[in-house]
Scaffold this motif. Structure first.
Motif, PDB file in Angstrom:
ATOM      1  N   ALA A 267       0.836  -1.203   0.000  1.00 30.41           N
ATOM      2  CA  ALA A 267       0.000   0.000   0.000  1.00 30.41           C
ATOM      3  C   ALA A 267       0.871   1.253   0.000  1.00 30.41           C
ATOM      4  CB  ALA A 267      -0.955  -0.008   1.188  1.00 30.41           C
ATOM      5  N   ALA A 268       1.977   1.213   0.734  1.00 28.37           N
ATOM      6  CA  ALA A 268       2.889   2.363   0.772  1.00 28.37           C
ATOM      7  C   ALA A 268       3.479   2.634  -0.616  1.00 28.37           C
ATOM      8  CB  ALA A 268       4.005   2.123   1.786  1.00 28.37           C
ATOM      9  N   LEU A 269       3.800   1.582  -1.361  1.00 28.80           N
ATOM     10  CA  LEU A 269       4.333   1.754  -2.716  1.00 28.80           C
ATOM     11  C   LEU A 269       3.346   2.479  -3.633  1.00 28.80           C
ATOM     12  CD1 LEU A 269       6.043  -1.679  -3.462  1.00 28.80           C
ATOM     13  CD2 LEU A 269       7.164   0.552  -3.284  1.00 28.80           C
ATOM     14  N   THR A 270       2.058   2.293  -3.396  1.00 20.02           N
ATOM     15  CA  THR A 270       1.042   2.904  -4.243  1.00 20.02           C
ATOM     16  C   THR A 270       0.742   4.345  -3.852  1.00 20.02           C
ATOM     17  OG1 THR A 270      -0.809   2.137  -2.889  1.00 20.02           O
ATOM     18  CG2 THR A 270      -0.059   0.671  -4.643  1.00 20.02           C
ATOM     19  N   GLY A 271       1.242   4.778  -2.680  1.00 20.55           N
ATOM     20  CA  GLY A 271       1.015   6.152  -2.246  1.00 20.55           C
ATOM     21  C   GLY A 271      -0.287   6.366  -1.487  1.00 20.55           C
ATOM     22  N   ILE A 272      -0.905   5.311  -1.002  1.00 24.43           N
ATOM     23  CA  ILE A 272      -2.164   5.427  -0.259  1.00 24.43           C
ATOM     24  C   ILE A 272      -1.902   6.043   1.112  1.00 24.43           C
ATOM     25  CG2 ILE A 272      -4.053   4.139   0.813  1.00 24.43           C
ATOM     26  CD1 ILE A 272      -3.683   2.080  -1.489  1.00 24.43           C
ATOM     27  N   GLU A 273      -2.788   6.949   1.515  1.00 23.32           N
ATOM     28  CA  GLU A 273      -2.695   7.604   2.815  1.00 23.32           C
ATOM     29  C   GLU A 273      -3.970   7.366   3.616  1.00 23.32           C
ATOM     30  OE1 GLU A 273      -0.826  11.788   2.290  1.00 23.32           O
ATOM     31  OE2 GLU A 273      -2.081  11.371   0.528  1.00 23.32           O
ATOM     32  N   ILE A 274      -3.824   7.175   4.916  1.00 23.77           N
ATOM     33  CA  ILE A 274      -4.969   7.080   5.808  1.00 23.77           C
ATOM     34  C   ILE A 274      -5.380   8.491   6.192  1.00 23.77           C
ATOM     35  CG2 ILE A 274      -5.794   6.294   8.064  1.00 23.77           C
ATOM     36  CD1 ILE A 274      -3.734   3.957   7.755  1.00 23.77           C
ATOM     37  N   VAL A 275      -6.612   8.856   5.891  1.00 23.67           N
ATOM     38  CA  VAL A 275      -7.138  10.182   6.200  1.00 23.67           C
ATOM     39  C   VAL A 275      -7.705  10.212   7.612  1.00 23.67           C
ATOM     40  CG1 VAL A 275      -8.862  11.930   5.549  1.00 23.67           C
ATOM     41  CG2 VAL A 275      -7.675  10.619   3.770  1.00 23.67           C
ATOM     42  N   GLU A 276      -8.495   9.178   7.941  1.00 26.62           N
ATOM     43  CA  GLU A 276      -9.176   9.140   9.231  1.00 26.62           C
ATOM     44  C   GLU A 276      -9.463   7.696   9.606  1.00 26.62           C
ATOM     45  OE1 GLU A 276     -13.336  10.822  11.203  1.00 26.62           O
ATOM     46  OE2 GLU A 276     -12.851  11.307   9.120  1.00 26.62           O
ATOM     47  N   SER A 277      -9.356   7.396  10.904  1.00 26.98           N
ATOM     48  CA  SER A 277      -9.657   6.064  11.399  1.00 26.98           C
ATOM     49  C   SER A 277     -10.396   6.171  12.725  1.00 26.98           C
ATOM     50  CB  SER A 277      -8.361   5.269  11.593  1.00 26.98           C
ATOM     51  OG  SER A 277      -8.623   4.008  12.162  1.00 26.98           O
ATOM     52  N   GLY A 278     -11.315   5.266  12.944  1.00 26.60           N
ATOM     53  CA  GLY A 278     -12.046   5.183  14.203  1.00 26.60           C
ATOM     54  C   GLY A 278     -12.549   3.766  14.377  1.00 26.60           C
ATOM     55  N   LYS A 279     -13.343   3.542  15.388  1.00 29.20           N
ATOM     56  CA  LYS A 279     -13.862   2.203  15.671  1.00 29.20           C
ATOM     57  C   LYS A 279     -14.722   1.711  14.504  1.00 29.20           C
ATOM     58  CE  LYS A 279     -16.620   1.932  19.146  1.00 29.20           C
ATOM     59  NZ  LYS A 279     -17.207   1.813  20.489  1.00 29.20           N
ATOM     60  N   GLY A 280     -14.230   0.671  13.805  1.00 26.54           N
ATOM     61  CA  GLY A 280     -14.963   0.098  12.690  1.00 26.54           C
ATOM     62  C   GLY A 280     -15.030   0.973  11.458  1.00 26.54           C
ATOM     63  N   TYR A 281     -14.105   1.917  11.328  1.00 23.58           N
ATOM     64  CA  TYR A 281     -14.182   2.903  10.246  1.00 23.58           C
ATOM     65  C   TYR A 281     -12.788   3.288   9.763  1.00 23.58           C
ATOM     66  CZ  TYR A 281     -14.861   7.367   7.905  1.00 23.58           C
ATOM     67  OH  TYR A 281     -14.842   8.393   6.980  1.00 23.58           O
ATOM     68  N   CYS A 282     -12.678   3.573   8.470  1.00 25.14           N
ATOM     69  CA  CYS A 282     -11.457   4.172   7.912  1.00 25.14           C
ATOM     70  C   CYS A 282     -11.782   4.889   6.611  1.00 25.14           C
ATOM     71  CB  CYS A 282     -10.403   3.106   7.636  1.00 25.14           C
ATOM     72  SG  CYS A 282      -8.892   3.801   6.888  1.00 25.14           S
ATOM     73  N   LYS A 283     -11.130   6.022   6.438  1.00 24.42           N
ATOM     74  CA  LYS A 283     -11.153   6.726   5.154  1.00 24.42           C
ATOM     75  C   LYS A 283      -9.715   6.867   4.696  1.00 24.42           C
ATOM     76  CE  LYS A 283     -12.984  10.749   2.740  1.00 24.42           C
ATOM     77  NZ  LYS A 283     -13.804  11.969   2.878  1.00 24.42           N
ATOM     78  N   ALA A 284      -9.450   6.427   3.470  1.00 25.71           N
ATOM     79  CA  ALA A 284      -8.105   6.492   2.890  1.00 25.71           C
ATOM     80  C   ALA A 284      -8.193   7.161   1.529  1.00 25.71           C
ATOM     81  CB  ALA A 284      -7.515   5.092   2.766  1.00 25.71           C
ATOM     82  N   ARG A 285      -7.054   7.653   1.049  1.00 24.06           N
ATOM     83  CA  ARG A 285      -7.047   8.311  -0.267  1.00 24.06           C
ATOM     84  C   ARG A 285      -5.800   7.929  -1.055  1.00 24.06           C
ATOM     85  NH1 ARG A 285      -6.427  13.758   2.410  1.00 24.06           N
ATOM     86  NH2 ARG A 285      -4.242  13.751   2.959  1.00 24.06           N
TER      87      ARG A 285
END
Length: 135
Positions: free
Chosen positions: A17-35
């Motif tokens: 995932a790091a090779l592709t440049g993906i970033e975690i925007v927000e994380s919480g209980k049972g949730y994640c937003k990535a870009r």
């Protein structure tokens, strides 16, 4: 529970995932937003984002959301439907827990562009191990 900074630290170990440049925007209980900002390396021969790149974005958001309670969760089944193609811009994957997790956990992931238009739908199921994420 795994906050955004903890998720970023733990999932920095996801080398692909790091090779592709993906970033975690927000994380919480049972949730994640990535870009993922679309770059030339993400494009296939038809000059649209390669399905594997979209899958990897959705899969990382799924992994963060399903491991967000600190218990190691590994995918046992996933499916993805590609609904639109993109060549430029930024893609977002938003993963949400479908039901209160037990040994099995189900998650929905919506992949969208900057305007919120759907690009792909991803559904995944995990099996929760008896150990923690950092064990």
């Amino acid at each position: 529970m795994m906050d955004t900074e903890t998720a970023r630290t733990i999932f920095a170990r996801d080398r692909y995932a790091a090779l592709t440049g993906i970033e975690i925007v927000e994380s919480g209980k049972g949730y994640c937003k990535a870009r993922m900002t679309i770059e030339d390396k993400h494009l296939n021969a038809a000059n649209v984002v390669q399905g594997g790149a979209i899958f990897t974005l959705a899969d990382l958001a799924f992994a963060v959301a399903s491991n967000s309670r600190g218990q190691l969760a590994l995918a046992i089944n996933v499916s993805i439907s590609f609904l639109n193609s993109k060549s430029t811009g930024t893609l977002y994957a938003e993963a949400t827990e479908v039901a209160k997790p037990n040994r099995l956990g189900a998650y929905d992931v919506a992949v969208t562009d900057e305007q919120g238009d759907i690009v792909a739908r991803f559904n995944g199921m995990v099996y929760r191990k008896k150990r923690g994420v950092n064990d």
